[in-house]
Design an enzyme around this catalytic site. Structure first.
Site, PDB file in Angstrom:
ATOM      1  N   ARG A  45       0.866  -1.201  -0.025  1.00 39.22           N
ATOM      2  CA  ARG A  45      -0.011  -0.003   0.056  1.00 39.22           C
ATOM      3  C   ARG A  45       0.793   1.274  -0.084  1.00 39.22           C
ATOM      4  O   ARG A  45       0.641   2.099  -0.908  1.00 39.22           O
ATOM      5  CB  ARG A  45      -1.061  -0.035   1.204  1.00 39.22           C
ATOM      6  CG  ARG A  45      -2.078   1.035   1.306  1.00 39.22           C
ATOM      7  CD  ARG A  45      -2.898   1.003   2.609  1.00 39.22           C
ATOM      8  NE  ARG A  45      -3.161  -0.270   2.763  1.00 39.22           N
ATOM      9  CZ  ARG A  45      -4.176  -0.807   1.980  1.00 39.22           C
ATOM     10  NH1 ARG A  45      -4.920  -0.052   1.044  1.00 39.22           N
ATOM     11  NH2 ARG A  45      -4.649  -2.094   2.288  1.00 39.22           N
ATOM     12  N   LYS A  66      24.172  -8.577   0.932  1.00 43.67           N
ATOM     13  CA  LYS A  66      25.564  -8.744   0.720  1.00 43.67           C
ATOM     14  C   LYS A  66      26.424  -8.066   1.650  1.00 43.67           C
ATOM     15  O   LYS A  66      27.249  -7.988   1.507  1.00 43.67           O
ATOM     16  CB  LYS A  66      26.072  -8.482  -0.993  1.00 43.67           C
ATOM     17  CG  LYS A  66      25.416  -9.133  -2.035  1.00 43.67           C
ATOM     18  CD  LYS A  66      25.918  -8.704  -3.199  1.00 43.67           C
ATOM     19  CE  LYS A  66      25.258  -9.386  -4.202  1.00 43.67           C
ATOM     20  NZ  LYS A  66      25.341  -8.721  -5.668  1.00 43.67           N
TER      21      LYS A  66
END
Lengths: 306, 306, 306
Positions: free
Chosen positions: A51, A80
């Site tokens: 939303r 990462k």
């Protein structure tokens, strides 16, 4: 350069100006359909929130700009081990403004310190969600014509609901506000907000457990969801759960011009029968969320109106 | 306001008009490159489907509009328990039209009842996939010049393939259609379609197990995938599997102007050697899918051609 | 039609022209803001890579084009067993150019053979990542004014780092290049590159284990990450790990005009204190990545400049 991390980053006057712009946009959206042409919004959602994300994207597209980003952390470099500081410095090369949702409180604040582009906090953990607050303020003001002199009922989970906390703080800046805080004992507004905001500023408030007995004095009823798992024991949950569900029957006791707000998504805390009541304002609120974000993007990008 | 939930929502005449528009778009796409400027398509994919989603997105971008949405339910508010009715009311504030793919049959229909914007069913469970059907019809008509007077072979899994069921129903509305239904016994067209559509309307059809013996009489061969796990026993699978793989050798028995269609993705039910046969129309079909969706978006948004 | 699969697909002269265009774009991006209007880029990321994906998307949006695609394989038809050849033929119907990241080496090459649109390799397994190489070349050239006559230090994991291998090969095409290869013994540049590229072309190089002793002679220091799990034994890791972390202290031994590059994301191999050093060029590099991709998209789409 300005960011929006905490609702209080904007002064009362700035909020007024922003809501005025949002009102003008709502009246004539076409007029603004190219003001951000060539500008890019990055939506950095480390935590999914359809939303809020789509509301930001709709806002930027309505202004003639474009959008890039990610909808969840899985597909981001966070996996990462990259720091938020590095990410935002790189994103600054890709976009002109960004909206960040992050599960960790304070992440958007950190980002704003390293960013070359305006950062909008689109929700950080249980902390802040300033564009929801602006949406709430716009909705109240557009229905009532003012933000002061109102009796505001807040109902449901008032302990963990960050939208409720931000709204209390923001409305506390206006004259003549009274709060009616309606929740089970376990889910009352935290002491630091009652103490530092309401008592410190001498703002009248009362805390009650039952919606039905107080609904008649409210100008605004702001509903939130009460989750079963928040209760300490099952007995309390069973005893109290119906008190926090708004029905057509309870609406009969409310003022004819009371407005019902809800940040959505709603599960069952407002019966669907209430949707047809002209006092139900929660879908209007969703629409206002787009207008207020359009105004905010324009303000932070310092884009003129014509 | 119109929606497209079931292929039969469009009359034969409306389908004709839509395909005419799609043909005009295919001939001169540039002419339509700005007709949806400022309009937004929401792609609500509660179930991933790259091909269908990208086809809708390409269509809207080709018309000069823009796109927002989600590619899987994980990143949607559905995870928080929101109803489809609420979601579509909010999405109505963000976009001008939406395409919904949902694992639950009937979900797009429910959405259309609460929506303030046109809803296109982009596939609901095993139920309907009307834009695939329109794509199939456009492809047949553009190759054959007509939709009536054709012998249509449908081959493979005719029991679970929703594209096959929709296509049978849609083609049944044209004069002079004959069906050749080619499948293993376990995967025949369900009785309710054979009974309520084919027999009820007196449409000639035959049911066979072997492609090779009937391929010579077909004007159109519509291939679908036969999945191993659909078979009741391994023995049948081994005995029958090669019957449902289209090869260059089998193509030698087909008419020189037969066209091969496939809704894609294809796994191994059409040997790659067939790709170079001029009768292979399945990649043209993918291209037509964009044109037909462009026409549909224009129709539902009531956008003129100029 | 041209693709970019391997950095060597472009001649030295073509690289020069591309970097010239990228430089012109960097100086006056507004001039290029509509050259790809009406064109669509498909980003096909079978493996997530936010940075690379967003860099391509920003590039296309900056050129006035639009973007569609997917960010991970889960939401693609690959899950249904479709071949890369089929996918690209369908994507050719949806977009004008595509960037593909794939975990399998050679997948973009296969795609290019079946594609009707230009394919850019956005990273295939441990193989190639040509737009990163172009970004590196642009950054070196824009800082040093040339690509020849430089001493290039490459530091960290030189065994598995595909960006390092591509950069060595690409720089080997220029006159007067010397390499200083700085890595632990286990993570040295593979023999086939040392043998086939450096020794075969007679390019001077030295291999060392310690950054500090050689930093003084470098014109460029290209840092990469050394992952603990790459080491054969813990003892070596503990002994060597600090040698591959760039600190302000080590920077004191470097030339005043040495430039530090890093493909990012960085974890801890460059201390954050180095970020404020004017020789740190890794965020400039991220910005150049957008310009060079803009130039590449223009070149492959054969879009003129005016």
């Amino acid at each position: 350069m300005r960011h929006l991390i905490d609702p209080s980053d904007l002064s009362v006057q700035e909020v007024d100006e922003l809501l005025n712009l949002a009102d003008r946009i709502a009246k004539d959206p076409k007029r603004y359909s190219e003001v951000c042409k060539g500008k890019k919004l990055a939506t950095l959602f480390y935590e999914p929130s359809t939303r809020t994300r789509l509301s930001f994207e709709a806002a930027m597209l309505n202004l003639g700009g474009s959008v890039l980003g990610f909808a969840s952390a899985d597909s981001s470099s966070a996996a990462k081990g990259e720091s938020v500081a590095d990410t935002i410095r790189v994103i600054s090369c890709y976009a002109d403004i960004c909206a960040m949702r992050h599960p960790k409180e304070g992440a958007p604040m950190v980002a704003s310190r390293f960013s070359k582009i305006p950062v909008i906090n689109a929700g950080d953990g249980g902390h802040q969600h300033p564009t929801q607050t602006l949406t709430d303020l716009m909705t109240i003001r557009s229905i009532k014509g003012r933000l002061g002199g109102l009796t505001i009922g807040l109902c449901g989970d008032l302990k963990f609901g960050r939208t409720v906390h931000s709204l209390i703080k923001s409305l506390s800046r206006y004259e003549g506000i009274r709060f009616v805080l309606i929740s089970p004992g376990e889910l009352r507004v935290p002491d630091y907000i009652v103490g530092e905001v309401l008592r410190a500023k001498g703002i009248p408030y009362e805390e009650v457990e039952d919606l039905e007995t107080v609904i008649g004095k409210l100008d605004i009823l702001y509903m939130t969801r009460v989750q079963r798992e928040r209760f300490f024991n099952e007995e309390d949950y069973i005893r109290l759960k119906d008190s926090y569900i708004l029905t057509a029957h309870k609406m009969q006791g409310a003022k004819p011009d009371m407005a019902v707000l809800h940040p959505l998504p709603r599960v069952n805390e407002i019966a669907v029968e209430v949707d047809d009541d002209p006092r139900a304002a929660y879908f209007t609120q969703a629409q206002n969320g787009v207008y207020v974000r359009m105004a905010l993007i324009m303000k932070l990008l310092e884009v003129g109106e014509c």
